[in-house]
Design a protein around this motif. Structure first.
Motif, short mmCIF file in Angstrom:
data_model
loop_
_atom_site.label_atom_id
_atom_site.label_comp_id
_atom_site.label_asym_id
_atom_site.label_seq_id
_atom_site.Cartn_x
_atom_site.Cartn_y
_atom_site.Cartn_z
N ASN A 111 -9.62 5.86 -5.08
CA ASN A 111 -9.18 5.16 -3.99
C ASN A 111 -9.79 5.71 -2.39
O ASN A 111 -9.96 5.02 -1.50
N GLU A 112 -10.21 7.01 -2.44
CA GLU A 112 -10.89 7.48 -1.19
C GLU A 112 -12.08 6.91 -0.97
O GLU A 112 -12.53 6.31 -0.14
N TYR A 113 -12.88 6.81 -2.20
CA TYR A 113 -14.28 6.29 -2.01
C TYR A 113 -14.41 4.91 -1.75
O TYR A 113 -15.35 4.61 -1.24
N ILE A 114 -13.77 4.00 -2.59
CA ILE A 114 -13.54 2.71 -2.47
C ILE A 114 -13.31 2.52 -1.00
O ILE A 114 -14.00 1.44 -0.36
N GLY A 115 -12.29 3.07 -0.46
CA GLY A 115 -12.19 3.02 1.18
C GLY A 115 -13.34 3.32 1.98
O GLY A 115 -13.42 2.54 2.77
N GLU A 116 -13.97 4.50 1.57
CA GLU A 116 -15.12 4.60 2.50
C GLU A 116 -16.18 3.66 2.23
O GLU A 116 -16.94 3.35 3.09
N ALA A 117 -16.27 3.05 1.04
CA ALA A 117 -17.41 1.74 0.87
C ALA A 117 -16.81 0.73 1.61
O ALA A 117 -17.91 0.11 2.15
N TYR A 118 -15.49 0.37 1.62
CA TYR A 118 -14.99 -0.74 2.50
C TYR A 118 -15.58 -0.56 3.79
O TYR A 118 -15.86 -1.58 4.49
N LEU A 119 -15.24 0.45 4.41
CA LEU A 119 -15.58 1.14 5.83
C LEU A 119 -17.22 0.72 5.85
O LEU A 119 -17.47 0.11 7.15
N LYS A 120 -18.10 1.27 5.06
CA LYS A 120 -19.46 1.10 5.25
C LYS A 120 -19.90 -0.17 5.38
O LYS A 120 -20.88 -0.75 5.74
N THR A 121 -19.09 -1.23 4.52
CA THR A 121 -19.33 -2.61 4.52
C THR A 121 -18.57 -3.55 5.69
O THR A 121 -18.45 -4.69 5.52
N GLY A 122 -17.75 -2.64 6.38
CA GLY A 122 -17.06 -3.24 7.43
C GLY A 122 -15.98 -3.91 7.29
O GLY A 122 -15.16 -4.54 8.17
N MET A 129 -5.80 -0.30 3.41
CA MET A 129 -4.95 -0.79 2.01
C MET A 129 -5.12 0.60 0.96
O MET A 129 -4.21 0.86 0.56
N HIS A 130 -6.20 1.15 0.86
CA HIS A 130 -6.55 2.22 0.17
C HIS A 130 -5.79 3.56 0.70
O HIS A 130 -5.57 4.28 -0.10
N LEU A 131 -5.96 3.55 1.82
CA LEU A 131 -5.49 4.72 2.53
C LEU A 131 -3.87 4.79 2.47
O LEU A 131 -3.39 5.68 2.15
N ALA A 132 -3.28 3.44 2.48
CA ALA A 132 -1.92 3.36 2.16
C ALA A 132 -1.51 3.71 0.74
O ALA A 132 -0.53 4.27 0.70
N LYS A 133 -2.44 3.51 -0.16
CA LYS A 133 -2.26 3.89 -1.39
C LYS A 133 -2.11 5.24 -1.78
O LYS A 133 -1.17 6.00 -2.46
N LEU A 134 -3.25 5.73 -1.21
CA LEU A 134 -3.31 7.36 -1.06
C LEU A 134 -2.13 8.07 -0.28
O LEU A 134 -1.45 9.04 -1.01
N ASP A 135 -1.69 7.30 0.61
CA ASP A 135 -0.41 8.09 1.19
C ASP A 135 0.83 7.88 0.37
O ASP A 135 1.49 8.89 0.35
N ASP A 136 0.90 6.83 -0.62
CA ASP A 136 1.89 6.99 -1.64
C ASP A 136 1.76 7.78 -2.74
O ASP A 136 2.64 8.31 -2.99
N ILE A 137 0.61 7.90 -3.11
CA ILE A 137 0.19 8.89 -4.25
C ILE A 137 0.31 10.32 -3.87
O ILE A 137 1.00 11.04 -4.50
N CYS A 138 -0.14 10.56 -2.56
CA CYS A 138 -0.17 11.89 -2.05
C CYS A 138 1.22 12.24 -1.25
O CYS A 138 1.32 12.28 -0.21
N THR A 139 2.14 12.56 -2.03
CA THR A 139 3.57 12.90 -1.47
C THR A 139 3.45 13.75 -0.33
O THR A 139 4.07 13.42 0.70
N PHE A 140 2.93 14.90 -0.71
CA PHE A 140 2.88 15.89 0.62
C PHE A 140 1.41 16.02 0.96
O PHE A 140 0.94 17.23 1.63
N GLY A 141 0.67 14.96 0.85
CA GLY A 141 -0.64 15.14 1.32
C GLY A 141 -1.95 15.48 0.41
O GLY A 141 -1.20 16.16 -0.48
#
Length: 160
Positions: A111-122, A129-141
């Motif tokens: 989820n982190e890396y695909i998010g970074e790839a999306y940023l690289k492609t604008g 969307m993947h940042l929000a998914k990580l926010d859900d997955i990582c309860t305490f960060g």
């Protein structure tokens, strides 16, 4: 008294998570749902060594062997995506990350890396969307959330 101790412990955990995110360069294999035995494959170890050496073609070769034997190894697909992304092959990176996330939608690294790839492609929307998914997955960060959040903020700042 116990509430004060609980709050101190909670603060310590939160600070530890934030500090570890600052110190770690998340290599994205954090997939808590898979047993450590998955990494026992010597090709997996060779692939990780190639990643560390930034030898992307060798990493891809090793991880292809891993998924050939274990097509449900989300970590191997995630590393394949990472190698493709580092080589600038975003189409292949998205495909590999997609495989990892199809196996385990809660894979933090993918989820982190695909998010970074999306940023690289604008594509800020998909990254968020993947940042929000990580926010859900990582309860305490977690390091992956913190790293992607930082990359999103840097992307937005560069747009202004």
């Amino acid at each position: 008294m116990w509430i004060k101790k609980f709050m101190m412990a909670l603060t310590f955990v939160a600070a530890t998570q934030l500090l570890s995110a600052q110190l770690l360069h998340a290599m994205g294999s954090s997939n808590n749902d898979q047993p450590a035995a998955k990494a026992a494959d010597p090709n997996f170890d060779m692939g990780k060594q190639a990643i560390d050496a930034k030898d992307w073609p060798s990493a891809l070769k090793s991880f292809r062997l891993v998924v050939g034997k274990d097509p449900k190894n989300a970590d191997a697909f995630n590393y394949m995506g990472y190698a493709h992304r580092q080589m600038g092959d975003y189409a292949s990176a998205f495909k590999a990350y997609g495989e990892a996330l199809a196996i385990n939608p809660n894979h933090k690294g993918a989820n982190e890396y695909i998010g970074e790839a999306y940023l690289k492609t604008g594509n800020l929307e998909k990254a968020e969307m993947h940042l929000a998914k990580l926010d859900d997955i990582c309860t305490f960060g977690c390091a992956e959330y913190t790293m992607l959040k930082r990359k999103v903020a840097e992307f937005k700042a560069a747009q202004n």
